[in-house]
Design a protein around this motif. Structure first.
Motif, PDB file in Angstrom:
ATOM      1  N   ASP A 129       0.825  -1.217   0.000  1.00 27.71           N
ATOM      2  CA  ASP A 129       0.000   0.000   0.000  1.00 27.71           C
ATOM      3  C   ASP A 129       0.857   1.263   0.000  1.00 27.71           C
ATOM      4  N   ALA A 130       2.039   1.204   0.603  1.00 23.51           N
ATOM      5  CA  ALA A 130       2.916   2.373   0.608  1.00 23.51           C
ATOM      6  C   ALA A 130       3.355   2.725  -0.809  1.00 23.51           C
ATOM      7  N   ALA A 131       3.570   1.689  -1.647  1.00 21.02           N
ATOM      8  CA  ALA A 131       3.940   1.939  -3.035  1.00 21.02           C
ATOM      9  C   ALA A 131       2.786   2.566  -3.794  1.00 21.02           C
ATOM     10  N   THR A 132       1.566   2.090  -3.534  1.00 19.90           N
ATOM     11  CA  THR A 132       0.392   2.658  -4.205  1.00 19.90           C
ATOM     12  C   THR A 132       0.216   4.123  -3.832  1.00 19.90           C
ATOM     13  N   THR A 133       0.367   4.442  -2.550  1.00 15.82           N
ATOM     14  CA  THR A 133       0.213   5.826  -2.106  1.00 15.82           C
ATOM     15  C   THR A 133       1.265   6.725  -2.751  1.00 15.82           C
ATOM     16  N   TRP A 134       2.497   6.240  -2.826  1.00 15.83           N
ATOM     17  CA  TRP A 134       3.542   7.054  -3.445  1.00 15.83           C
ATOM     18  C   TRP A 134       3.219   7.293  -4.916  1.00 15.83           C
ATOM     19  N   ALA A 135       2.760   6.259  -5.614  1.00 12.71           N
ATOM     20  CA  ALA A 135       2.440   6.410  -7.033  1.00 12.71           C
ATOM     21  C   ALA A 135       1.295   7.403  -7.237  1.00 12.71           C
ATOM     22  N   GLN A 136       0.290   7.387  -6.402  1.00 12.93           N
ATOM     23  CA  GLN A 136      -0.816   8.335  -6.529  1.00 12.93           C
ATOM     24  C   GLN A 136      -0.337   9.779  -6.422  1.00 12.93           C
ATOM     25  N   GLU A 137       0.658  10.019  -5.587  1.00 11.40           N
ATOM     26  CA  GLU A 137       1.143  11.379  -5.358  1.00 11.40           C
ATOM     27  C   GLU A 137       2.203  11.811  -6.366  1.00 11.40           C
TER      28      GLU A 137
END
Length: 282
Positions: free
Chosen positions: A177-185
């Motif tokens: 999930d940390a990777a997904t959050t970084w990609a969204q930003e």
């Protein structure tokens, strides 16, 4: 007693002329004696007067020349100073009066959410740090040559078994999930296929190498991809650059490339690498 005969005859003649009769020698002698007594008395009085003047003058000069005596120094006291009265516990101190007690100690910087590095436990080097699904973020390295304590991630480029040092290029690992959050930003295009490729992102904005020392008791492990599973095996520091262990495929061998198979968790404690644990990434 002596007489000046010439002067005596003159005086007898003068006395006879003054009284119009023959001079009386006895009377002249008596007159001379009285004159001598008077002269001696006057001389004595004059001498006494001069002596008194000299005495008074000498005393005045002595008073003028002699300095006033200095006052006597007070004798040192041997009594101990009286102790300051203790404040009444129930009494409210006056804010305008300075306190005689120790000044208050300024509180230090509050602890961060993450525990101090020297008290942070080390992860088990015999288990893969990221399981391919969990949300996980590595610590961010500083811009200096060394490293503060923390759990970092990067590619090992070289090892020196004699000096017990490694050369690494560090990035920041985002998993799950940390990777997904970084990609969204930062890179929304990575989400077109339901999330970042393989479920992780490694951000290495400033490629650079650092040479870090290993602690004398540092633990080194590397992954081994077997047909049935990926396992962590104890490794010798020098063996990381040698042939792959027998029976392993795609082992974490150091070949000097960035982003290759030699991806490791670099756990630093006390300014040294406390453990080096390989990380398998699909």
């Amino acid at each position: 007693m002596t007489f000046d005969l010439s002067r005596a005859l003159d005086e007898i003649a003068d006395d006879a002329g003054a009284h119009g009769r023959p001079a009386d020698p006895g009377r002249v002698v008596a007159l001379r004696r009285r004159r001598r007594v008077v002269r001696r008395g006057v001389g004595a009085v004059g001498a006494l007067a001069v002596t008194g003047v000299l005495v008074l003058t000498g005393a005045t000069l002595a008073d003028w020349r002699a300095p006033d005596p200095l006052p006597a120094a007070p004798e040192p006291t041997t009594s101990a100073p009286e102790p300051a009265p203790e404040p009444d516990p129930g009494e409210t101190p006056d804010p305008g009066v300075p306190s005689t007690s120790n000044p208050p100690v300024t509180p230090g910087v509050q602890a961060t959410e993450r525990p101090a590095a020297d008290s942070a436990p080390l992860a088990d080097p015999g288990v893969s740090r990221w399981d391919g699904e969990s949300s996980l973020v590595s610590d961010a390295p500083t811009s200096g040559d060394g490293l503060e304590d923390g759990d970092f991630f990067g590619s090992v480029l070289a090892v020196d078994p004699v000096a017990r040092t490694i050369t690494v290029d560090l990035g920041i690992f985002y998993g799950g999930d940390a990777a997904t959050t970084w990609a969204q930003e930062h890179e929304p295009e990575l989400l077109e296929n339901d999330g970042p490729h393989s479920g992780y992102v490694i951000v290495d904005d400033v490629p650079r190498s650092r040479t870090l020392a290993l602690a004398p008791d540092a633990v080194v492990t590397g992954y081994c991809q077997l047909p049935e599973a990926v396992v962590q095996q104890p490794r010798d520091l020098g063996g990381l650059t040698g042939p792959e262990p027998a029976g392993c495929a795609d082992a974490s061998r150091v070949d000097g490339s960035v982003g290759g198979r030699a991806r490791f968790w670099v756990d630093v404690r006390g300014g040294q690498v406390a453990q080096l644990a390989g990380q398998f990434l699909p």
